[in-house]
Write an enzyme that holds these catalytic residues in place. Structure first.
Site, PDB file in Angstrom:
ATOM      1  N   ASN A 110       2.434  -2.639   5.245  1.00  0.00           N
ATOM      2  CA  ASN A 110       3.528  -1.803   4.757  1.00  0.00           C
ATOM      3  C   ASN A 110       2.935  -0.614   4.017  1.00  0.00           C
ATOM      4  OD1 ASN A 110       6.222  -1.040   4.055  1.00  0.00           O
ATOM      5  ND2 ASN A 110       5.926  -1.934   2.014  1.00  0.00           N
ATOM      6  N   HIS A 112       3.824   1.775   0.770  1.00  0.00           N
ATOM      7  CA  HIS A 112       4.721   1.850  -0.385  1.00  0.00           C
ATOM      8  C   HIS A 112       4.380   3.117  -1.174  1.00  0.00           C
ATOM      9  CE1 HIS A 112       7.388   0.386  -3.479  1.00  0.00           C
ATOM     10  NE2 HIS A 112       6.474   0.727  -4.372  1.00  0.00           N
ATOM     11  N   SER A 139       0.346   3.407  -1.277  1.00  0.00           N
ATOM     12  CA  SER A 139      -0.532   2.265  -1.009  1.00  0.00           C
ATOM     13  C   SER A 139      -0.157   1.650   0.326  1.00  0.00           C
ATOM     14  CB  SER A 139      -0.341   1.174  -2.070  1.00  0.00           C
ATOM     15  OG  SER A 139      -0.427   1.695  -3.380  1.00  0.00           O
ATOM     16  N   ASP A 148       6.109  -6.194  -2.292  1.00  0.00           N
ATOM     17  CA  ASP A 148       5.062  -5.204  -2.610  1.00  0.00           C
ATOM     18  C   ASP A 148       3.874  -5.802  -3.372  1.00  0.00           C
ATOM     19  OD1 ASP A 148       6.720  -3.284  -1.449  1.00  0.00           O
ATOM     20  OD2 ASP A 148       7.695  -2.806  -3.343  1.00  0.00           O
TER      21      ASP A 148
HETATM   22  C1  GRF Z   1       8.338   6.198   2.758  1.00  0.00           C
HETATM   23  O1  GRF Z   1       8.324   6.866   1.535  1.00  0.00           O
HETATM   24  C2  GRF Z   1       7.607   4.887   2.641  1.00  0.00           C
HETATM   25  O2  GRF Z   1       6.569   4.906   1.707  1.00  0.00           O
HETATM   26  C3  GRF Z   1       8.689   3.955   2.158  1.00  0.00           C
HETATM   27  O3  GRF Z   1       9.862   4.383   2.804  1.00  0.00           O
HETATM   28  C4  GRF Z   1       9.739   5.758   3.157  1.00  0.00           C
HETATM   29  C5  GRF Z   1       9.956   5.834   4.624  1.00  0.00           C
HETATM   30  O4  GRF Z   1      10.001   7.151   5.106  1.00  0.00           O
HETATM   31  N1  GRF Z   1       8.329   2.583   2.435  1.00  0.00           N
HETATM   32  P1  GRF Z   1       9.977   7.429   6.670  1.00  0.00           P
HETATM   33  O5  GRF Z   1      11.155   6.695   7.291  1.00  0.00           O
HETATM   34  O6  GRF Z   1       8.667   6.924   7.213  1.00  0.00           O
HETATM   35  O7  GRF Z   1      10.114   8.904   6.805  1.00  0.00           O
END
Ligand code: GRF
Length: 196
Positions: A110, A112, A139, A148
């Site tokens: 993932n 984050h 991260s 997370d």
């Molecule tokens: C990103 O900021 C990611 O870190 C978080 O959700 C957002 C997703 O954005 N988990 P996108 O859909 O990839 O534009």
């Protein structure tokens, strides 16, 4: 065993990280992964529209009215149908059931938007600014049953400027995400292959 690690990306929204993962691979087909499915719990997610435009295989099903575990088993079936080996969550706005996470141990990444373990969960940029942090960032981590909290594989720092609000900081962090995620996914895919 396939040459490239077969990746399934889960999205719920705009899909800019999915696009970055796809572009990185398109620019260099020798990367250790290939994207074989983009799946979503939001059938009209923009990320799915983008994925279709890119010629990627897509799957979607609304989670509404379904038990979490039941829904996750449908996702699991769609991923296995495509022989997915590694899952990349990219703005997937659903908590995964422990049963699903168990089946895919060490196989879910993932991204984050914070420097974990700081600011888990939502509103990370707001909280980083309020805390007076010098840096925000992002991260890439392994997904475990706890939100997370899995092993952090890579991080990128972004300086917080005095005039930053959550939106301006989020925009710079997102740029960093688009560099960090593809490189980290590629490195992790290589590690998986080397371990075989
Ligand atoms: C990103 O900021 C990611 O870190 C978080 O959700 C957002 C997703 O954005 N988990 P996108 O859909 O990839 O534009």
């Amino acid at each position: 065993m396939a040459d490239k690690v077969r990746v399934g990306i889960l999205v719920s929204g705009r899909g800019s990280n999915m696009l970055a993962l796809s572009e990185y691979k398109r620019r260099d087909p020798d990367r250790a992964y290939e994207i074989v499915l983009v799946a979503s719990n939001v059938p009209d997610a923009r990320g799915l529209v983008l994925a279709k435009r890119l010629g990627l295989k897509t799957w979607s099903l609304s989670h509404k009215g379904m038990e979490r575990h039941e829904f996750d088993m449908k996702v699991d079936a769609a991923l296995r149908e495509r022989d997915v080996e590694l899952i990349a969550l990219a703005g997937y706005m659903r908590l995964l059931s422990p049963g699903f996470v168990d089946k895919w141990q060490g196989r879910i990444l993932n991204i984050h938007p914070s420097l974990l373990p700081l600011h888990k969960g939502l509103d990370t940029h707001q909280r980083a600014i309020m805390a007076g942090d010098e840096h925000g960032g992002c991260s890439v981590h392994l997904v475990t049953a706890e939100l997370d909290s899995g092993q952090v594989l890579a991080q990128a720092k972004v300086r917080i400027l005095p005039r930053d609000d959550p939106e301006s900081l989020a925009a710079r962090v997102l740029e960093a995400e688009h560099h960090l995620y593809p490189a980290t996914l590629d490195a992790y895919a290589q590690t998986l292959r080397e371990a075989e």
